[in-house]
Write a protein that holds these residues in place. Sequence first.
Motif, mmCIF file in Angstrom:
data_model
loop_
_atom_site.group_PDB
_atom_site.id
_atom_site.type_symbol
_atom_site.label_atom_id
_atom_site.label_comp_id
_atom_site.label_asym_id
_atom_site.label_seq_id
_atom_site.Cartn_x
_atom_site.Cartn_y
_atom_site.Cartn_z
ATOM 1 N N VAL A 314 -45.706 50.638 13.224
ATOM 2 C CA VAL A 314 -45.567 49.285 13.780
ATOM 3 C C VAL A 314 -46.874 48.505 13.591
ATOM 4 O O VAL A 314 -46.870 47.344 13.170
ATOM 5 C CB VAL A 314 -45.162 49.345 15.266
ATOM 6 C CG1 VAL A 314 -45.282 47.974 15.925
ATOM 7 C CG2 VAL A 314 -43.734 49.876 15.402
ATOM 8 N N ARG A 318 -47.230 45.257 11.106
ATOM 9 C CA ARG A 318 -47.668 43.958 11.641
ATOM 10 C C ARG A 318 -48.869 43.444 10.856
ATOM 11 O O ARG A 318 -48.945 42.259 10.514
ATOM 12 C CB ARG A 318 -48.100 44.113 13.107
ATOM 13 C CG ARG A 318 -47.010 44.141 14.132
ATOM 14 C CD ARG A 318 -47.726 44.376 15.478
ATOM 15 N NE ARG A 318 -46.819 44.505 16.587
ATOM 16 C CZ ARG A 318 -47.136 45.120 17.726
ATOM 17 N NH1 ARG A 318 -48.343 45.675 17.889
ATOM 18 N NH2 ARG A 318 -46.277 45.183 18.714
ATOM 19 N N ARG A 324 -53.476 41.030 7.158
ATOM 20 C CA ARG A 324 -54.777 41.467 7.671
ATOM 21 C C ARG A 324 -54.851 42.987 7.618
ATOM 22 O O ARG A 324 -53.911 43.653 7.211
ATOM 23 C CB ARG A 324 -54.943 40.982 9.109
ATOM 24 C CG ARG A 324 -54.045 41.749 10.067
ATOM 25 C CD ARG A 324 -53.894 41.076 11.409
ATOM 26 N NE ARG A 324 -52.907 41.825 12.174
ATOM 27 C CZ ARG A 324 -52.211 41.359 13.181
ATOM 28 N NH1 ARG A 324 -52.353 40.114 13.577
ATOM 29 N NH2 ARG A 324 -51.348 42.121 13.820
ATOM 30 N N ARG A 325 -55.949 43.517 8.105
ATOM 31 C CA ARG A 325 -56.218 44.940 8.061
ATOM 32 C C ARG A 325 -56.754 45.357 9.422
ATOM 33 O O ARG A 325 -57.523 44.627 10.025
ATOM 34 C CB ARG A 325 -57.276 45.153 6.979
ATOM 35 C CG ARG A 325 -57.556 46.567 6.675
ATOM 36 C CD ARG A 325 -58.627 46.711 5.587
ATOM 37 N NE ARG A 325 -58.904 48.126 5.541
ATOM 38 C CZ ARG A 325 -60.106 48.664 5.611
ATOM 39 N NH1 ARG A 325 -61.162 47.918 5.650
ATOM 40 N NH2 ARG A 325 -60.253 49.968 5.626
ATOM 41 N N GLY A 326 -56.337 46.501 9.924
ATOM 42 C CA GLY A 326 -56.860 46.998 11.199
ATOM 43 C C GLY A 326 -58.259 47.543 11.027
ATOM 44 O O GLY A 326 -58.821 47.477 9.940
ATOM 45 N N PRO A 327 -58.839 48.087 12.103
ATOM 46 C CA PRO A 327 -60.193 48.632 11.987
ATOM 47 C C PRO A 327 -60.228 49.778 10.986
ATOM 48 O O PRO A 327 -59.343 50.629 10.975
ATOM 49 C CB PRO A 327 -60.508 49.122 13.400
ATOM 50 C CG PRO A 327 -59.207 49.164 14.122
ATOM 51 C CD PRO A 327 -58.294 48.204 13.452
#
Lengths: 427, 427
Positions: A314, A318, A324-327
């Motif tokens: 999930v 998203r 975008r990119r998460g950490p």
Amino acid sequence: MRIALLGCGVVGTEIVRLLRANAGDLAARVGEPLELVGIAVRRPERVRDLDIDSALFTADAAGLVARDDVDLVIEVVGGIEPARDWLLAALRAGKPVVTANKALLASDGAALHDAAAAAGTDLYYEAAVGGAIPLIRPLRESLAGDRVRRVLGIVNGTTNFVLTRMDETGASFTEALAEAGALGYAEADPSADIDGYDAAAKAAIMAQLAFHTRVTIDDVYRVGIGDVTAADIAGAREMGCTVKALAVAERSADTDGISVRVHPAMIPRAHPLAGVREAFNAVFVEAEAAGQLMFYGQGAGGAPTASAVLGDVVAVARNRIAGRRGPGESSYAALPVLPMGRTVTKYHVNLDVTDKTGVLATVAGAFARHDVSIRSVRQDGRGDDASLVLVTHAAPDAALSATVEELRGLAGVRAVSGVMRVEGGEP
Amino acid sequence: MRIALLGCGVVGTEIVRLLRANAGDLAARVGEPLELVGIAVRRPERVRDLDIDSALFTADAAGLVARDDVDLVIEVVGGIEPARDWLLAALRAGKPVVTANKALLASDGAALHDAAAAAGTDLYYEAAVGGAIPLIRPLRESLAGDRVRRVLGIVNGTTNFVLTRMDETGASFTEALAEAGALGYAEADPSADIDGYDAAAKAAIMAQLAFHTRVTIDDVYRVGIGDVTAADIAGAREMGCTVKALAVAERSADTDGISVRVHPAMIPRAHPLAGVREAFNAVFVEAEAAGQLMFYGQGAGGAPTASAVLGDVVAVARNRIAGRRGPGESSYAALPVLPMGRTVTKYHVNLDVTDKTGVLATVAGAFARHDVSIRSVRQDGRGDDASLVLVTHAAPDAALSATVEELRGLAGVRAVSGVMRVEGGEP
């Protein structure tokens, strides 16, 4: 969002089931439907019982990863190769990866992280440690404003089951392992669990996140639980302790290094980890500002692991939709990993000695020669023999093990009948 | 990344300290330095002891939030107004907000979430529930692929301290509360804690995240611990239970509604929450695939709360630098919140009855008339009197409370000496 699934064993099957059962909720949470477009397994012709469209199956994992209509790759095959090649190919193509593959992350996570960073895509792996227990996200994000001092984890269900049974029923190691096997808590070849390899991989992953430093399984000092005896468990009980197989990642107080290790240890019964029974997992974190935290739950199994995988799916779906990119990986601190000899620990030592005047002085002298301070000593006479139980203050592990070596050859010492590290107290 | 801090009490002071002590680590983790550019307090002239540049202080919070050189706003003032206006202004200006303000989130979180969504910016609030314990992020992200069934939380340290003392020392409520006050675990006016308002706000926030449904504190059924007696605690002990003040958010098994409530309840001593002592907090989550999870730690205090705030600050600062936004509010499910009367619970009822033939039949008849099934009953004779302890099976709360009302007027029943809900078992 079109998903490729690599592997369809216990965890993969549960992922397929959840993708279908929770389809409406997942679509609402992600913002668009999640569609499973292919499942790679070694022998597609063998997959029969599953209520899954057989056209989804393929033996060509590399081809599936490369398909233009695949947006996101889930990997639950395990092992280093060929999983490594598939995931590197996915990441290089800019496709986010969700994996439960602790062995791969602990041996060559750097290559995966580098590929994800270069392509600007996500590599998520909440399921790699502690099943459904959120650990990766808390370490990577919730504690990002704090300084972690120590992580103590019970991260292997098989060994915790065995040690729980030994503690609660007085069973021997062999008896407890047989029971674990009969109940499905131990594999036919339990050596990866019993010898600590599984826990060592998880320790490396947790240490990397806690200390912003690249750590591989080769950096992890490792002792399995195969030599834990009923006498060790009884000795722990007399000390108000229990024996647990711990994964420890710790920042040294005096140097700027870290220690990462897996070994059986005595911990006080009042410690929150002592109450973690049978196949449950828990990770206890000590941070400067946050204080003591514990995360507890089922560390393995198809459904819990699938829950963790889908939470990550999930999140990365998203991210991908939002462009975008998460950490990503955080390894700026690059702290040295100390060799075990320089790691500061405490020992519990049980000696069979001759009950003669001067034995205690001789034994105490051996500790003093290695600059190891004794915290408590108890002597019980038994006719000609006596048992001597010593607990040390914290000292470098090399000094402690050298002391034990010297004790073995000492006049008056018949046998060193038990040696175990002690964790979970004040530093 | 330039930060405005609203509020500089116990938590705010700790935030300032950590921003300074961990400056190098924070800059490395965020990607650029975090600079504190202003601190709003009610009376800047009173702030003396702090080792902080006095030029940072201002009484004009609204002006500080509006300053062009403020990129991110932290709020640790608490209360509804004027915090609400300041945070709405920040969000409308596209400035991400990190807040610990549970009262505001539970009363008018929707306005804040809407403002954040409209401006495409972040609203993070890990510190609002459970201090440093990661709860918001696990509920919002880790469990996003699963279906949460129930959340059971010990989320108020004051009431848990009081109930722990009553359980362990036999103290009365008044004695235990006095001890909590003396040790700093209860405020001078402890009513927000004792009467359950604090826990109710946290229950609303957790329910919203667990069930993707807007929930406010007005939706939360609330009973404080002021009426818990030493006899209740003793009665729980006889049942192998302990009494805890629980925040419960639960999905109804048969309707598609949710129940959100705060009240004292008996839970089995073998339940992981039963071992959470003194001022510690813990939240126990049951999800369909993940199974049982527990998160444990210090639920309050300056340093733990500041740790949670700074974890959020690192996340939103990273997001802002990358020009992205973290996960926002999720309220698509819009499930109805059931009134307490329709919520299914179990009761433990203690009666003083006359020890005459037929009393048990009369009492059992009252339960039957309300369609409440009795799970266990125990009768102890004491001369002319007897005590009758009944535990019910699950039934609608309205039927249970109507049964208790009828019992009060029944011939042969001298008094209903104790009524308490039972949680933590199988549904």
